[in-house]
Design a protein around this motif. Structure first.
Motif, PDB file in Angstrom:
ATOM      1  N   ILE A   1       0.838  -1.188   0.000  1.00  0.00           N
ATOM      2  CA  ILE A   1       0.000   0.000   0.000  1.00  0.00           C
ATOM      3  C   ILE A   1       0.881   1.249   0.000  1.00  0.00           C
ATOM      4  CG2 ILE A   1      -1.674   1.332   1.338  1.00  0.00           C
ATOM      5  CD1 ILE A   1      -2.826  -1.379   2.280  1.00  0.00           C
ATOM      6  N   LEU A   2       1.924   1.237   0.812  1.00  0.00           N
ATOM      7  CA  LEU A   2       2.803   2.401   0.875  1.00  0.00           C
ATOM      8  C   LEU A   2       3.463   2.646  -0.480  1.00  0.00           C
ATOM      9  CD1 LEU A   2       3.876   4.682   2.604  1.00  0.00           C
ATOM     10  CD2 LEU A   2       5.720   3.159   3.352  1.00  0.00           C
ATOM     11  N   ALA A   3       3.818   1.576  -1.170  1.00  0.00           N
ATOM     12  CA  ALA A   3       4.404   1.735  -2.507  1.00  0.00           C
ATOM     13  C   ALA A   3       3.418   2.428  -3.442  1.00  0.00           C
ATOM     14  CB  ALA A   3       4.815   0.378  -3.068  1.00  0.00           C
ATOM     15  N   MET A   4       2.121   2.080  -3.331  1.00  0.00           N
ATOM     16  CA  MET A   4       1.109   2.737  -4.166  1.00  0.00           C
ATOM     17  C   MET A   4       0.927   4.193  -3.766  1.00  0.00           C
ATOM     18  SD  MET A   4      -1.866  -0.031  -4.773  1.00  0.00           S
ATOM     19  CE  MET A   4      -1.441  -1.724  -4.484  1.00  0.00           C
ATOM     20  N   VAL A   5       1.050   4.492  -2.475  1.00  0.00           N
ATOM     21  CA  VAL A   5       0.967   5.879  -2.021  1.00  0.00           C
ATOM     22  C   VAL A   5       2.116   6.681  -2.634  1.00  0.00           C
ATOM     23  CG1 VAL A   5       1.128   7.405  -0.006  1.00  0.00           C
ATOM     24  CG2 VAL A   5      -0.279   5.322   0.099  1.00  0.00           C
ATOM     25  N   HIS A   6       3.313   6.113  -2.627  1.00  0.00           N
ATOM     26  CA  HIS A   6       4.466   6.790  -3.233  1.00  0.00           C
ATOM     27  C   HIS A   6       4.280   6.934  -4.746  1.00  0.00           C
ATOM     28  CE1 HIS A   6       7.183   7.469   0.115  1.00  0.00           C
ATOM     29  NE2 HIS A   6       6.809   6.297   0.602  1.00  0.00           N
ATOM     30  N   GLU A   7       3.692   5.924  -5.376  1.00  0.00           N
ATOM     31  CA  GLU A   7       3.403   5.988  -6.808  1.00  0.00           C
ATOM     32  C   GLU A   7       2.441   7.135  -7.106  1.00  0.00           C
ATOM     33  OE1 GLU A   7       1.354   2.833  -9.643  1.00  0.00           O
ATOM     34  OE2 GLU A   7       2.927   1.917  -8.424  1.00  0.00           O
ATOM     35  N   LEU A   8       1.414   7.268  -6.266  1.00  0.00           N
ATOM     36  CA  LEU A   8       0.463   8.363  -6.420  1.00  0.00           C
ATOM     37  C   LEU A   8       1.158   9.713  -6.246  1.00  0.00           C
ATOM     38  CD1 LEU A   8      -2.365   9.630  -6.630  1.00  0.00           C
ATOM     39  CD2 LEU A   8      -2.655   9.140  -4.197  1.00  0.00           C
ATOM     40  N   ALA A   9       2.024   9.820  -5.258  1.00  0.00           N
ATOM     41  CA  ALA A   9       2.748  11.071  -5.022  1.00  0.00           C
ATOM     42  C   ALA A   9       3.617  11.430  -6.227  1.00  0.00           C
ATOM     43  CB  ALA A   9       3.597  10.964  -3.760  1.00  0.00           C
ATOM     44  N   GLU A  10       4.257  10.439  -6.818  1.00  0.00           N
ATOM     45  CA  GLU A  10       5.047  10.675  -8.025  1.00  0.00           C
ATOM     46  C   GLU A  10       4.158  11.193  -9.145  1.00  0.00           C
ATOM     47  OE1 GLU A  10       8.319  10.434  -8.883  1.00  0.00           O
ATOM     48  OE2 GLU A  10       8.925   9.910  -6.843  1.00  0.00           O
ATOM     49  N   TYR A  11       3.027  10.526  -9.340  1.00  0.00           N
ATOM     50  CA  TYR A  11       2.095  10.929 -10.395  1.00  0.00           C
ATOM     51  C   TYR A  11       1.608  12.355 -10.181  1.00  0.00           C
ATOM     52  CZ  TYR A  11      -2.018  11.108 -13.366  1.00  0.00           C
ATOM     53  OH  TYR A  11      -2.949  11.471 -14.297  1.00  0.00           O
ATOM     54  N   GLU A  12       1.336  12.719  -8.943  1.00  0.00           N
ATOM     55  CA  GLU A  12       0.839  14.057  -8.618  1.00  0.00           C
ATOM     56  C   GLU A  12       1.960  15.089  -8.553  1.00  0.00           C
ATOM     57  OE1 GLU A  12      -2.211  14.976  -8.492  1.00  0.00           O
ATOM     58  OE2 GLU A  12      -3.322  13.114  -8.272  1.00  0.00           O
ATOM     59  N   ARG A  13       3.175  14.667  -8.900  1.00  0.00           N
ATOM     60  CA  ARG A  13       4.356  15.532  -8.893  1.00  0.00           C
ATOM     61  C   ARG A  13       4.667  16.079  -7.505  1.00  0.00           C
ATOM     62  NH1 ARG A  13       1.723  17.674 -13.857  1.00  0.00           N
ATOM     63  NH2 ARG A  13       2.601  16.464 -15.569  1.00  0.00           N
ATOM     64  N   GLU A  14       4.434  15.231  -6.504  1.00  0.00           N
ATOM     65  CA  GLU A  14       4.707  15.581  -5.105  1.00  0.00           C
ATOM     66  C   GLU A  14       5.511  14.451  -4.454  1.00  0.00           C
ATOM     67  OE1 GLU A  14       3.871  18.336  -3.465  1.00  0.00           O
ATOM     68  OE2 GLU A  14       2.580  19.282  -4.943  1.00  0.00           O
ATOM     69  N   PRO A  15       6.632  14.038  -5.054  1.00  0.00           N
ATOM     70  CA  PRO A  15       7.330  12.845  -4.549  1.00  0.00           C
ATOM     71  C   PRO A  15       7.844  12.961  -3.123  1.00  0.00           C
ATOM     72  CG  PRO A  15       8.704  14.034  -6.113  1.00  0.00           C
ATOM     73  CD  PRO A  15       7.333  14.666  -6.165  1.00  0.00           C
ATOM     74  N   ASP A  16       8.040  14.173  -2.635  1.00  0.00           N
ATOM     75  CA  ASP A  16       8.560  14.353  -1.277  1.00  0.00           C
ATOM     76  C   ASP A  16       7.462  14.646  -0.259  1.00  0.00           C
ATOM     77  OD1 ASP A  16      11.193  14.016  -2.227  1.00  0.00           O
ATOM     78  OD2 ASP A  16      11.256  16.127  -2.842  1.00  0.00           O
ATOM     79  N   ALA A  17       6.212  14.568  -0.666  1.00  0.00           N
ATOM     80  CA  ALA A  17       5.099  14.946   0.210  1.00  0.00           C
ATOM     81  C   ALA A  17       4.641  13.823   1.136  1.00  0.00           C
ATOM     82  CB  ALA A  17       3.914  15.422  -0.631  1.00  0.00           C
ATOM     83  N   VAL A  18       5.073  12.602   0.894  1.00  0.00           N
ATOM     84  CA  VAL A  18       4.594  11.471   1.694  1.00  0.00           C
ATOM     85  C   VAL A  18       5.418  11.363   2.974  1.00  0.00           C
ATOM     86  CG1 VAL A  18       4.232   8.976   1.769  1.00  0.00           C
ATOM     87  CG2 VAL A  18       3.836  10.231  -0.357  1.00  0.00           C
TER      88      VAL A  18
END
Length: 189
Positions: A1-18
């Motif tokens: 699940i955490l990997a998918m959260v990071h994937e979403l953050a990458e997609y949203e152009r917020e890779p450091d937001a998690v």
């Protein structure tokens, strides 16, 4: 699940937001006193998706309600959304470009409409918008009785603008107006 959260953050152009950690998710989702609930979808032992929800409580109605963050054509067409409204007091659902991309990736339910739109030389962006709007309209129609019964307090469908316009107020407003016109339902925001 955490990997998918990071994937979403990458997609949203917020890779450091998690900030969430595996321990955070383990405790909140699967600990002895969960505050958030999760269904995990697996295929051949591999996690391919998840739905996270939490209970909200309306002091006006004296009941809990669930907002889903996973609108999809499959959820609509299967009758699952309607059943969740009846059985689990689902009172709203949301979508955004990431949720839509996940729905599209995991389903064949869109193939016919994609072929039809492609035969009219529609752009990829217009195809995505049309499919998303159609899902939002269908979900809004399913939730409309809830919207009416609660005087508009529940029964909403939320559609978010894309990340590409998130920092541009004028572009955000333009996209909101397009979505409002295309969905044309009182219970969509």
């Amino acid at each position: 699940i955490l990997a998918m959260v990071h994937e979403l953050a990458e997609y949203e152009r917020e890779p450091d937001a998690v900030d969430a950690t595996e321990a955070d998710l383990q405790g909140m989702l699967f600990g002895p006193d969960p505050k958030v609930f999760c269904h995990v979808a697996e295929e051949d032992g591999e996690v391919v998706g998840h739905a996270v929800w939490y209970l909200s409580f309306s002091t006006w109605t004296g009941r809990h309600g669930i907002w889903l963050d996973d609108l999809s054509r499959d959820r609509i067409a299967s009758g699952d959304l309607a059943q969740l409204i009846l059985d689990s007091n689902v009172v709203g659902i949301t979508t955004n470009p990431t949720i839509f991309a996940n729905a599209l990736r995991g389903s064949s339910a869109y193939e016919g409409q994609i072929r039809e739109l492609a035969s009219h030389n529609v752009t990829a962006d217009e195809v995505a918008l049309t499919l998303t709007v159609d899902d939002v309209v269908a979900a809004a129609d399913i939730l409309h009785p809830t919207f009416i019964a609660t005087g508009g307090r529940d029964g909403w469908v939320s559609i978010e603008v894309g990340a590409s316009v998130a920092r541009d107020a004028a572009a955000t407003m333009t996209e909101i107006e397009v979505l409002r016109a295309r969905t044309a339902r009182p219970n969509v925001f």
